[in-house]
Design an enzyme around this catalytic site. Structure first.
Site, PDB file in Angstrom:
ATOM      1  NE  ARG A 109      39.597 -50.414  -6.337  1.00  0.00           N
ATOM      2  CZ  ARG A 109      38.799 -50.183  -5.307  1.00  0.00           C
ATOM      3  NH1 ARG A 109      39.251 -50.350  -4.068  1.00  0.00           N
ATOM      4  NH2 ARG A 109      37.551 -49.806  -5.490  1.00  0.00           N
TER       5      ARG A 109
ATOM      6  CG  ASP B 160      39.934 -43.751   5.639  1.00  0.00           C
ATOM      7  OD1 ASP B 160      38.685 -43.733   5.557  1.00  0.00           O
ATOM      8  OD2 ASP B 160      40.646 -44.491   4.937  1.00  0.00           O
TER       9      ASP B 160
END
Length: 285
Positions: free
Chosen positions: A43, A144
């Site tokens: 990632r 979020d």
């Protein structure tokens, strides 16, 4: 010491990996397990390449040089897991609907791990059906930490495959079918979209500024990424934002019974706030 993988083109040492674990825990409360090395490399390597870097230690030094650096947003987004679907863990939604029918509108629900929006829109659909009409604007607060995910959620556009399991009546009522260049896509109808407020929020922030009180809070499949102390602190804050008979919805693998006394189990991964008992005033002599 190098982390074993001879095919990597970027240098990630064990010390670098430990540093990543410390930084993401301090920044977002996420506790990365020791075996997540491959995930971290996969990632974050995209960010290193974009910045023209070849060593993780240089990338981490960039982050640590400035707590307000814009790269922190990309770092956090990269290490956030977004796994969601419309009406995921569907046993929760009839409970929410029954809860909504016992209360006067407008209701307020907070979805604090909104991801790309499927969950908060599922909540809004449930409330609209339970109340027999359209919802008041911003009935569902959706937050979020992942800014990219929140942007996707706010757009309200999904591949048709994401809604294929919804029954046709629900699909027609709450979604618009794309045509032309948008064939294969659906968009949330404006009246449903206006019922949901989207905002980026880090639950580790000292000031949430989310308003309240809420009739229900959805915090599903998020606590598994936090250690027990962080879980305990967040649950205590949730309790102060819920109405006395408010509900907390957890994920299928989460159990808070041994973490906090602020909530008690009501149904399968559904908790209710424990009433606060005020100490009786001492009788005057």
């Amino acid at each position: 010491m190098l982390v074993a993988n001879n095919e990597r083109d970027l240098l990630l040492t064990a010390e670098d990996f430990d540093c990543v674990r410390r930084l993401i825990h301090a920044r977002a409360g996420i506790s990365l397990a020791p075996h997540k090395t491959e995930m971290v490399y996969s990632r974050l390597s995209k960010r290193l390449r974009k910045l023209g870097q070849t060593r993780f230690c240089d990338y981490l030094a960039l982050l640590q040089s400035d707590a307000a650096h814009l790269e922190w947003e990309h770092f956090t987004n990269a290490l956030t897991t977004n796994l969601t679907a419309f009406f995921r863990e569907d046993h929760h939604f009839p409970i929410l609907a029954a809860h909504a029918r016992t209360r006067r509108a407008p209701l307020r629900v907070w979805c604090c791990a909104a991801s790309t929006g499927e969950e908060p829109y599922s909540i809004a659909i449930t409330l609209a059906e339970a109340q027999g009409g359209n919802l008041a604007p911003e009935s569902v607060l959706s937050t979020d930490i992942d800014t990219h995910a929140i942007a996707t959620a706010a757009a309200g556009i999904y591949a048709h495959d994401a809604v294929r399991k919804l029954d046709p009546e629900r699909l027609q009522r709450f979604f618009l079918k794309g045509t032309g260049e948008r064939t294969g896509l659906v968009r949330v109808r404006p009246e449903l979209r206006q019922a949901v407020e989207f905002r980026a929020l880090n639950l580790l922030d000292r000031d949430w500024d989310v308003g309240g009180p809420f009739d229900a809070i959805f915090c599903r499949n998020l606590m598994i990424y936090f250690d027990k102390d962080t879980q305990r602190a967040l649950l205590a804050r949730f309790a102060t934002l819920l109405r006395p008979d408010g509900l907390l919805f957890a994920g299928h693998s989460e159990n808070f019974s041994r973490v906090t006394r602020a909530f008690r189990l009501r149904s399968q991964t559904v908790y209710e706030r424990v009433p606060v008992v005020e100490p009786q005033a001492r009788a005057s002599a």
